[in-house]
Design a protein around this motif. Structure first.
Motif, PDB file in Angstrom:
ATOM      1  N   GLU A 220      64.260  50.095  57.746  1.00  0.00           N
ATOM      2  CA  GLU A 220      62.897  49.098  57.892  1.00  0.00           C
ATOM      3  C   GLU A 220      63.553  47.887  58.552  1.00  0.00           C
ATOM      4  O   GLU A 220      62.664  47.106  58.729  1.00  0.00           O
ATOM      5  N   LEU A 221      64.640  47.837  58.803  1.00  0.00           N
ATOM      6  CA  LEU A 221      65.116  46.372  59.427  1.00  0.00           C
ATOM      7  C   LEU A 221      64.470  46.392  61.246  1.00  0.00           C
ATOM      8  O   LEU A 221      64.543  47.241  61.897  1.00  0.00           O
TER       9      LEU A 221
ATOM     10  N   ALA B 131      57.291  52.515  52.939  1.00  0.00           N
ATOM     11  CA  ALA B 131      57.099  54.086  52.683  1.00  0.00           C
ATOM     12  C   ALA B 131      55.575  54.520  52.975  1.00  0.00           C
ATOM     13  O   ALA B 131      55.580  55.409  53.430  1.00  0.00           O
ATOM     14  N   ALA B 132      54.574  53.696  52.271  1.00  0.00           N
ATOM     15  CA  ALA B 132      53.334  53.849  52.309  1.00  0.00           C
ATOM     16  C   ALA B 132      52.760  53.947  53.709  1.00  0.00           C
ATOM     17  O   ALA B 132      52.177  54.831  54.301  1.00  0.00           O
ATOM     18  N   ALA B 133      53.452  52.855  54.593  1.00  0.00           N
ATOM     19  CA  ALA B 133      53.016  52.994  55.995  1.00  0.00           C
ATOM     20  C   ALA B 133      53.135  54.188  56.545  1.00  0.00           C
ATOM     21  O   ALA B 133      52.556  54.772  57.528  1.00  0.00           O
ATOM     22  N   ARG B 134      54.478  54.561  56.314  1.00  0.00           N
ATOM     23  CA  ARG B 134      54.986  55.909  57.208  1.00  0.00           C
ATOM     24  C   ARG B 134      54.003  57.021  56.849  1.00  0.00           C
ATOM     25  O   ARG B 134      53.924  57.738  57.631  1.00  0.00           O
TER      26      ARG B 134
ATOM     27  N   ASP C  74      51.589  51.374  61.490  1.00  0.00           N
ATOM     28  CA  ASP C  74      52.665  50.192  61.369  1.00  0.00           C
ATOM     29  C   ASP C  74      52.713  49.408  60.168  1.00  0.00           C
ATOM     30  O   ASP C  74      51.427  49.086  59.518  1.00  0.00           O
ATOM     31  N   ARG C  75      53.658  48.771  59.560  1.00  0.00           N
ATOM     32  CA  ARG C  75      53.646  48.017  58.295  1.00  0.00           C
ATOM     33  C   ARG C  75      52.806  46.935  58.630  1.00  0.00           C
ATOM     34  O   ARG C  75      52.041  46.677  57.663  1.00  0.00           O
ATOM     35  N   ALA C  76      52.672  46.191  59.496  1.00  0.00           N
ATOM     36  CA  ALA C  76      52.036  45.077  59.827  1.00  0.00           C
ATOM     37  C   ALA C  76      50.561  45.416  59.934  1.00  0.00           C
ATOM     38  O   ALA C  76      49.581  44.592  59.280  1.00  0.00           O
ATOM     39  N   ASN C  77      50.271  46.547  60.430  1.00  0.00           N
ATOM     40  CA  ASN C  77      48.943  47.116  60.226  1.00  0.00           C
ATOM     41  C   ASN C  77      48.389  47.272  59.272  1.00  0.00           C
ATOM     42  O   ASN C  77      47.242  47.121  58.598  1.00  0.00           O
TER      43      ASN C  77
END
Length: 531
Positions: free
Chosen positions: A312-313, A509-512, A517-520
């Motif tokens: 995730e980095l 993990a939920a975003a995946r 995208d995690r920001a979205n």
């Protein structure tokens, strides 16, 4: 009421013939000079015990601190090997350890028996009624216990004391041989120090790695190989397999065990804070930086830094991490001064980083720097009957927490655990046992102190042995009762909430899973009122 009596030879005792005793003990004596695994030595020991003194169950337990750990069982449920018996919670074990002589408890003793409900092949709630045990002493100190139990209260009335004492001497010699072999296997002061550090790390503050399958043994061997080096380790595996446990074990067996192990979950921090957490910052470096702060690398100097969910980095942070790994030098945010650190890095991920590199989401040079020694943790479905050992471990934890005398699995429950595919791995098993035990206790009107979990208590979705069916979330919207826009918003909210719950609130993990995208996902959550 007399709780227990010392076993004494009486004129009415029926003695075994010397030839019969010799026929049983001779193979054990011969085994002392043979190369056998510890488990095989202990198996033969218990088999011989039940041959000389027929009972329904026997066990060999080693004393580790204030806890008795089962090493071998004969006639007890297989999940017993995964249990850990704290002596202070089991008065019978405490009495056995307090006396050098063999002790037999009266059939009407009101002291709870830790094996009640665990005798193999017994249905219902039959309790142990004849209990005999004795400590095994090595160097004058209690090494552990040897126990023999029967459901018949008169089974050990005619026990032969001379034969029992002969067997106990041989049992002590057997465990002494095992201990000496183990000691010789650890050469030098450094190895002894590492072993002690590992034992400390496996105490109450850290979880134990329980298992006996071939895949689990291979993992332990790999840990022991890489622990003695300073190589960077990349631990891979599905969610819930215990990657952090593996990292703890590597650190505990390493030469850095006396130094700190610092952990950072890379998925739990917003991108703007990751760099500060890793490298630290100086006062005034950014809004809110009211004082100097050391980062995780400085805190771990001389020890180990564990980066969980390293996939995730952000790419920019990966580039700076690469420099630290290459020369051990870092700069705090807002500072021109360089700090030199000596840190061993262990990283973990449930992503396929090679695929992430091909997709341009992960730096190739950083990936190769991380994966100097890749270590895969097998999913629970590949570990066979380890699921029962782990279940026993969690059952004993919950038995103590719920104040029960015994918490066991029915035969259909054991079969169900073995058939289930465990998509959530060990973490899912832990939660399942805790949830099922609590619900079973709450629905038990009689409040029995011996509680048996059946397959129905697990409430698996779908057919056991196949993939569990997805249940419709309770929060699923009733579209017909709302306008279209409200229905869509409610549906989006239910999907996000359900996905977050499935991943224990891990947003990355939920975003995946949602393909976002995690920001979205963060922006969507704010719009839905979830943040």
């Amino acid at each position: 009421m007399v709780d227990s009596t010392l076993v004494k030879e009486t004129p009415s005792a029926v003695g075994l013939t010397a030839r019969a005793v010799l026929e049983v003990l001779t193979p054990l004596i011969q085994d002392l000079s043979r190369e056998l695994s510890d488990s095989e030595r202990f198996r033969r020991l218990l088999s011989s015990l039940r041959t000389l003194f027929p009972g329904d169950a026997a066990a060999l337990l080693r004393l580790e601190g204030d806890t008795l750990v089962p090493l071998a069982i004969d006639g007890l449920s297989s999940d017993t090997l995964g249990r850990r018996f704290r002596v202070s919670e089991h008065p019978r074990f405490a009495q056995l350890l307090s006396r050098p002589e063999p002790t037999r408890f009266a059939a009407d003793s009101d002291l709870p028996d830790p094996y009640d409900g665990l005798v193999q092949g017994v249905a219902g709630h039959l309790e142990v009624h004849d209990c005999l045990g004795c400590p095994l002493l090595i160097g004058g100190r209690p090494w552990g216990l040897l126990t023999l139990d029967a459901l018949n209260p008169a089974r050990f009335d005619a026990i032969d004391m001379a034969s029992l004492q002969a067997f106990l001497s041989l049992a002590a010699a057997t465990v002494s041989v095992v201990e000496r072999i183990d000691t010789l296997a650890r050469t030098g002061e450094e190895e002894r120090r590492r072993a002690e550090a590992y034992r400390q790390a496996s105490g109450q503050s850290r979880r134990e790695m329980v298992g006996s399958s071939e895949s689990h043994k291979h993992l332990i061997e790999e840990i022991e190989v890489v622990a003695g080096s300073d190589l960077t380790v990349l631990i891979t595996g599905e969610t819930g397999v215990g990657k952090e446990l593996v990292a703890n074990a590597i650190h505990a067996l390493s030469s850095r065990a006396g130094k700190p192990m610092i952990s950072l979950n890379c998925a739990a921090l917003p991108d703007t804070l990751v760099e500060s957490e890793l490298f630290g910052h100086v006062r005034g470096a950014f809004s809110g930086a009211s004082s100097d702060r050391r980062g995780k690398f400085e805190l771990a100097d001389g020890g180990t830094l564990f980066l969980d969910e390293v996939g995730e980095l952000p790419l920019a942070v990966q580039a700076k991490l690469l420099r630290v790994l290459q020369n051990g030098q870092l700069q705090r945010i807002g500072s021109d001064h360089e700090h030199k650190v000596d840190v061993r890095l262990i990283a973990a991920t449930n992503r396929d980083l090679a695929e992430e590199v091909r997709a341009g989401r992960f730096r190739a040079d950083f990936y190769h720097r991380l994966s100097v020694y890749p270590l895969r943790v097998p999913p629970l479905r590949e570990r066979g009957r380890d699921v029962l050992l782990l279940a026993g471990f969690f059952l004993e934890e919950n038995r103590s927490r719920l104040g029960l005398l015994s918490l066991r699995l029915a035969a259909d429950a054991q079969a169900a655990l073995l058939r289930y595919p465990w998509p959530g791995n060990v973490r899912e098993l832990e939660h399942l046992i805790g949830r099922s035990a609590l619900k079973a206790l709450a629905s038990n009107r009689e409040r029995r102190r011996i509680l048996t979990l059946n397959a129905a208590d697990f409430a698996f979705s779908g057919a056991l042995g196949g993939e569990p069916q997805e249940a419709v979330p309770a929060s699923a919207p009733a579209i017909v009762e709302k306008d279209f826009r409200s229905a869509v918003t409610a549906f989006e909210r239910s999907i996000v909430v359900e996905t977050l719950e499935r991943h224990q609130q891990n947003w990355a993990a939920a975003a995946r899973e949602l393909g976002l995208d995690r920001a979205n996902l963060n922006r969507l959550a704010k719009r839905l009122g979830l943040k």
